[in-house]
Design a protein around this motif. Sequence first.
Motif, PDB file in Angstrom:
ATOM      1  N   UNK A 141      -1.412 -12.577   5.121  1.00 17.95           N
ATOM      2  CA  UNK A 141      -1.576 -11.441   6.015  1.00 17.95           C
ATOM      3  C   UNK A 141      -2.289 -10.346   5.233  1.00 17.95           C
ATOM      4  N   UNK A 142      -3.143  -9.587   5.905  1.00 18.81           N
ATOM      5  CA  UNK A 142      -3.773  -8.431   5.279  1.00 18.81           C
ATOM      6  C   UNK A 142      -3.319  -7.179   6.005  1.00 18.81           C
ATOM      7  N   UNK A 143      -2.800  -6.229   5.241  1.00 21.98           N
ATOM      8  CA  UNK A 143      -2.445  -4.919   5.770  1.00 21.98           C
ATOM      9  C   UNK A 143      -3.656  -4.030   5.538  1.00 21.98           C
ATOM     10  N   UNK A 144      -4.222  -3.508   6.612  1.00 24.92           N
ATOM     11  CA  UNK A 144      -5.406  -2.657   6.504  1.00 24.92           C
ATOM     12  C   UNK A 144      -5.031  -1.218   6.820  1.00 24.92           C
ATOM     13  N   UNK A 145      -5.211  -0.353   5.841  1.00 27.61           N
ATOM     14  CA  UNK A 145      -4.973   1.073   6.036  1.00 27.61           C
ATOM     15  C   UNK A 145      -6.259   1.649   6.614  1.00 27.61           C
ATOM     16  N   UNK A 146      -6.457   1.409   7.904  1.00 24.73           N
ATOM     17  CA  UNK A 146      -7.743   1.667   8.549  1.00 24.73           C
ATOM     18  C   UNK A 146      -8.069   3.136   8.747  1.00 24.73           C
ATOM     19  N   UNK A 147      -7.071   3.994   8.822  1.00 29.29           N
ATOM     20  CA  UNK A 147      -7.353   5.395   9.106  1.00 29.29           C
ATOM     21  C   UNK A 147      -7.203   6.302   7.899  1.00 29.29           C
ATOM     22  N   UNK A 148      -6.988   5.751   6.740  1.00 27.93           N
ATOM     23  CA  UNK A 148      -6.740   6.569   5.552  1.00 27.93           C
ATOM     24  C   UNK A 148      -8.023   7.087   4.925  1.00 27.93           C
ATOM     25  N   UNK A 149      -7.908   8.270   4.314  1.00 25.41           N
ATOM     26  CA  UNK A 149      -9.035   8.830   3.580  1.00 25.41           C
ATOM     27  C   UNK A 149      -8.911   8.572   2.083  1.00 25.41           C
ATOM     28  N   UNK A 150      -7.691   8.279   1.621  1.00 25.32           N
ATOM     29  CA  UNK A 150      -7.479   7.911   0.224  1.00 25.32           C
ATOM     30  C   UNK A 150      -6.144   7.179   0.094  1.00 25.32           C
ATOM     31  N   UNK A 151      -5.849   6.755  -1.130  1.00 24.20           N
ATOM     32  CA  UNK A 151      -4.648   5.942  -1.364  1.00 24.20           C
ATOM     33  C   UNK A 151      -3.350   6.722  -1.255  1.00 24.20           C
ATOM     34  N   UNK A 152      -3.426   8.037  -1.188  1.00 20.73           N
ATOM     35  CA  UNK A 152      -2.213   8.853  -1.071  1.00 20.73           C
ATOM     36  C   UNK A 152      -1.803   9.105   0.367  1.00 20.73           C
ATOM     37  N   UNK A 153      -2.578   8.643   1.335  1.00 16.92           N
ATOM     38  CA  UNK A 153      -2.327   8.953   2.747  1.00 16.92           C
ATOM     39  C   UNK A 153      -1.125   8.207   3.324  1.00 16.92           C
ATOM     40  N   UNK A 154      -0.740   7.084   2.763  1.00 10.20           N
ATOM     41  CA  UNK A 154       0.383   6.322   3.298  1.00 10.20           C
ATOM     42  C   UNK A 154      -0.013   5.493   4.510  1.00 10.20           C
ATOM     43  N   UNK A 155       0.929   4.689   4.989  1.00 13.56           N
ATOM     44  CA  UNK A 155       0.716   3.860   6.172  1.00 13.56           C
ATOM     45  C   UNK A 155       1.492   4.456   7.337  1.00 13.56           C
TER      46      UNK A 155
END
Length: 181
Positions: A141-155
């Motif tokens: 499975x791939x979890x895609x953080x599609x709406x994030x601007x950086x790695x600190x944005x969370x899911x």
Amino acid sequence: MVLLPVKRRGAGLSLKSTLGWETATEPPLYLIDVQERIVVHAPPEPRYVALSYVWGRETRHPAQEAERRASYDEGSVSLATDFPSNLPAVLPQTIEDALTVVTRLGETYLWVDAYCIDQNNEAEKQAQIKQMDKIYSNAFLTVAAASNIDANAGLPGVSKPLTHTSQPVPSRGPEKKDADS
């Protein structure tokens, strides 16, 4: 957050058949054991979740970056030789949330490029980058953080609530006739 299931062609695939790596000179696959919070060599038939996200310009608070660098710089820790390799105590929120998602799904392993590719070994890093299509396509499975601007944005829905925005929809009533007609 978007979950992308991947259809597997068969069960019990080895790293060689899964990733197409033919020789021992190919880069090894590393995964994060989410229960132990350590980076480990992938088992022979890995079932893992991959994280697709945006690093952004500043993926860590400076103190977090210093902690990470202290563990990897100057040969103190190398993914190729030092196992198991502990994750930093503080991770970017998107990665922390992905660990939570994998745990909630009852899975064991997570692949995150920032920690599963040796960032200090340029040759291995380039070899792994060339294999990323296979790494993602062979994930359970791939979890895609599609709406994030950086790695600190969370899911969304993991460490921060889901936000629901409503769009007004104009109603289409009967058209008004011109008074002169």
